[in-house]
Design an enzyme around this catalytic site. Structure first.
Site, short mmCIF file in Angstrom:
data_model
loop_
_atom_site.label_atom_id
_atom_site.label_comp_id
_atom_site.label_asym_id
_atom_site.label_seq_id
_atom_site.Cartn_x
_atom_site.Cartn_y
_atom_site.Cartn_z
N ASP A 259 0.84 -1.20 0.00
CA ASP A 259 0.00 0.00 0.00
C ASP A 259 0.88 1.26 0.00
OD1 ASP A 259 -2.37 -1.73 0.52
OD2 ASP A 259 -1.29 -2.05 2.39
N HIS A 287 -4.53 -3.33 6.68
CA HIS A 287 -4.33 -3.62 5.26
C HIS A 287 -5.67 -4.09 4.69
CE1 HIS A 287 -2.89 -5.07 1.47
NE2 HIS A 287 -3.38 -6.25 1.72
N1 LIG Z 1 -0.59 -7.92 2.94
C1 LIG Z 1 -0.58 -7.67 1.64
O1 LIG Z 1 -0.18 -6.59 1.20
C2 LIG Z 1 -1.02 -8.71 0.65
C3 LIG Z 1 -0.89 -8.45 -0.71
C4 LIG Z 1 -1.28 -9.43 -1.62
C5 LIG Z 1 -1.82 -10.63 -1.16
N2 LIG Z 1 -1.94 -10.83 0.18
C6 LIG Z 1 -2.47 -12.09 0.71
O2 LIG Z 1 -1.46 -13.07 0.61
C7 LIG Z 1 -2.05 -14.36 0.62
C8 LIG Z 1 -1.45 -15.25 -0.46
O3 LIG Z 1 -1.75 -14.74 -1.74
P1 LIG Z 1 -1.41 -15.60 -3.05
O4 LIG Z 1 -1.86 -14.74 -4.19
O5 LIG Z 1 -0.04 -16.11 -3.03
O6 LIG Z 1 -2.44 -16.79 -2.86
P2 LIG Z 1 -2.41 -18.25 -3.52
O7 LIG Z 1 -3.77 -18.79 -3.32
O8 LIG Z 1 -1.81 -18.23 -4.87
O9 LIG Z 1 -1.41 -19.05 -2.56
C9 LIG Z 1 -1.67 -19.30 -1.23
C10 LIG Z 1 -0.92 -20.55 -0.84
O10 LIG Z 1 -1.05 -20.70 0.56
C11 LIG Z 1 -1.17 -22.08 0.83
N3 LIG Z 1 -1.70 -22.32 2.16
C12 LIG Z 1 -2.99 -22.28 2.58
N4 LIG Z 1 -3.06 -22.62 3.88
C13 LIG Z 1 -1.79 -22.84 4.31
C14 LIG Z 1 -1.23 -23.23 5.54
N5 LIG Z 1 -1.97 -23.46 6.61
N6 LIG Z 1 0.10 -23.37 5.60
C15 LIG Z 1 0.88 -23.17 4.52
N7 LIG Z 1 0.40 -22.81 3.32
C16 LIG Z 1 -0.93 -22.65 3.22
C17 LIG Z 1 -2.06 -22.57 -0.30
O11 LIG Z 1 -2.01 -23.97 -0.45
C18 LIG Z 1 -1.46 -21.83 -1.48
O12 LIG Z 1 -0.40 -22.55 -2.06
C19 LIG Z 1 -3.55 -14.12 0.48
O13 LIG Z 1 -4.12 -14.17 1.77
C20 LIG Z 1 -3.62 -12.71 -0.04
O14 LIG Z 1 -4.86 -12.09 0.27
C21 LIG Z 1 -1.55 -9.89 1.08
#
Ligand SMILES: NC(=O)c1ccc[n+]([C@@H]2O[C@H](COP(=O)([O-])OP(=O)(O)OC[C@H]3O[C@@H](n4cnc5c(N)ncnc54)[C@H](O)[C@@H]3O)[C@@H](O)[C@H]2O)c1
Length: 433
Positions: A259, A287
């Protein structure tokens, strides 16, 4: 029993040699042609190590037969020197004396089979975050059904042939994933599925971050730096920290740097300058779309002259309107356009955040990150992970306090705090169940 000496004529002594200049305080020249006395040192991270004549310790690989023979001789208390023939298997080729000599740090990335991790792992492994001289053991944690995918990620990391990457460990077990780690980047979380209530999503994530927090408490180094990315990032971070009481709260932070970068970039584009000419924007709070991107304290350098952002932009209506909503809703706009969430920019922001923790922020500049709100001077409820302006030195962050807050900002800072309080209270109910 004191360790038996080993006489070696192999190139084990090439540890520390190479074309790179020696780091300060290390005299590598002494051991470049070391054919003398070598002493076994304590193994570390499963690697055998040898102490050279000058006290320098480096990893070393023996053949299985040599190890058995060495153990046998040591068990019998013999002081016999190990003959050279025991050192059958030559050490791995050493391309860079200094990096081979430095101990690898252990970094875990959760959600390692996901799309953010796919953009992130290469940058970490090539030294963009922890430094170009710092070897790394990367631990990739995901859930069991994703293990076959992780295998592919491991193969690709191997195929990158990166000199700093010493080992890649794919796993679905927290006790393996968090063992002795120096840094944890918690990306994996439960995504919102169709028909899922917000509360159900929170409940699922409380379970995940409670488990991971407890595992950090039990297995990680107490100095571990934990960055939570998976959403809802602030509350997940709070739950992980509460579940790891033996690790200082200050070691936990959540990502609002994406952000922050979005806000800097919007202002830069508006002023026709590059993003590095904008500093000290602030993301306050959660966030989520309630976050408050604030440029009241930001500076923009235009044609060599540093100005207040309001003077550089010269459009108060935009700064108080579209600018804020663009940053708040940017994630949704990317999903709408790409049909996938922002992974490349999230990975870049993770690298920025963790690199600043490791190496500090620039003098006179602050960045945004979600941290424990205890003791803040802005009237934000204490028991929250809230995004503040932060300076970092010696791996320790300090909140930038005392910035004047006008009524416009006050209302927005309080609104995002109220959302976090509600999220925390719901999460705490689940945590106690
Ligand atoms: N804070 C931020 O600025 C920000 C920015 C972008 C995305 N995000 C968040 O980051 C997260 C991941 O995004 P992504 O695009 O990589 O998603 P994605 O769905 O491509 O990947 C998520 C991965 O996490 C794994 N996972 C689920 N539960 C788990 C657990 N208990 N232990 C280990 N791994 C586990 C899944 O199997 C998957 O491989 C989402 O929650 C998204 O909203 C946060």
């Amino acid at each position: 029993m004191s360790p038996s000496p080993i006489y070696g004529s192999t190139n084990a002594a090439s540890c520390g040699s190479g074309t790179k200049p020696s780091p300060p305080g290390r005299d590598t020249s002494v051991i470049t042609h070391n054919n003398g006395l070598l002493t076994p040192a304590e193994p570390q991270n499963g690697h055998n190590r040898i102490k050279l004549a000058n006290g320098f310790v480096c990893p070393y690989r023996f053949s299985g037969a040599a190890m058995k023979a060495a153990a046998h001789i040591q068990r019998r208390g013999q002081k016999t020197a190990f003959p050279t023939f025991l050192l059958r298997q030559p050490p791995e080729p050493l391309t860079d004396g200094f990096t081979e000599a430095a101990e690898p740090i252990r970094v875990v990335v959760t959600g390692a089979a996901g799309q953010i991790a796919y953009s992130l792992l290469y940058s970490i492994a090539k030294g963009d975050v922890f430094g170009k001289e710092q070897p790394i053991t990367l631990i990739l944690l995901d859930i069991p059904p994703m293990l076959p995918v992780l295998e592919g990620v491991v193969m690709e990391l191997q195929d990158c042939a990166l000199p700093l990457l010493r080992e890649v460990i794919p796993t679905d077990m927290v006790e393996v994933g968090f063992k002795d780690i120096d840094a944890a980047i918690l990306v994996g979380s439960m995504p919102r599925k169709e028909g899922m209530e917000r509360k159900d999503l929170l409940k699922a994530n409380v379970a995940i971050f409670k488990t991971q927090g407890s595992a950090l408490d039990k297995y990680a180094k107490k100095t571990v730096k934990v960055l939570v990315v998976g959403n809802p990032a602030n509350t997940n971070c709070l739950i992980a920290s509460k579940s790891a009481p033996s690790i200082p709260k200050e070691n936990f932070s959540c990502l609002t740097r994406l952000d922050h970068n979005r806000a800097s970039s919007q202002v830069a584009m508006r002023c026709g300058v590059s993003a590095d000419k904008v500093k000290n924007v602030i993301i306050w709070g959660n966030h989520s779309s309630s976050q408050y991107p604030d440029v009241h304290h930001a500076k923009v350098t235009v044609k060599g002259v540093e100005k207040d952002a309001y003077d550089a932009v010269k459009d108060e209506a935009w700064l108080r309107g579209d600018f804020i909503s663009t940053v708040q809703l940017r994630g949704a706009a990317v999903i709408k356009a790409r049909k996938l969430s922002s992974a490349m920019s999230a990975a870049k922001a993770i690298c920025d955040h963790m690199r600043d923790i490791w190496f500090g922020t620039k003098d006179g500049e602050f960045i945004s990150m979600g941290v424990y709100a205890g003791g803040n001077s802005y009237g934000i409820p204490e028991d929250l992970i809230y995004s503040f302006p932060i300076e970092i030195k010696n791996k320790t962050w300090k909140m930038v306090g005392g910035l004047p807050i006008n009524d416009f900002s006050r209302a927005k800072m309080d609104a995002t705090a109220a959302e976090l309080v509600e999220e925390r209270d719901t999460a705490m109910d689940f945590l106690s169940q």
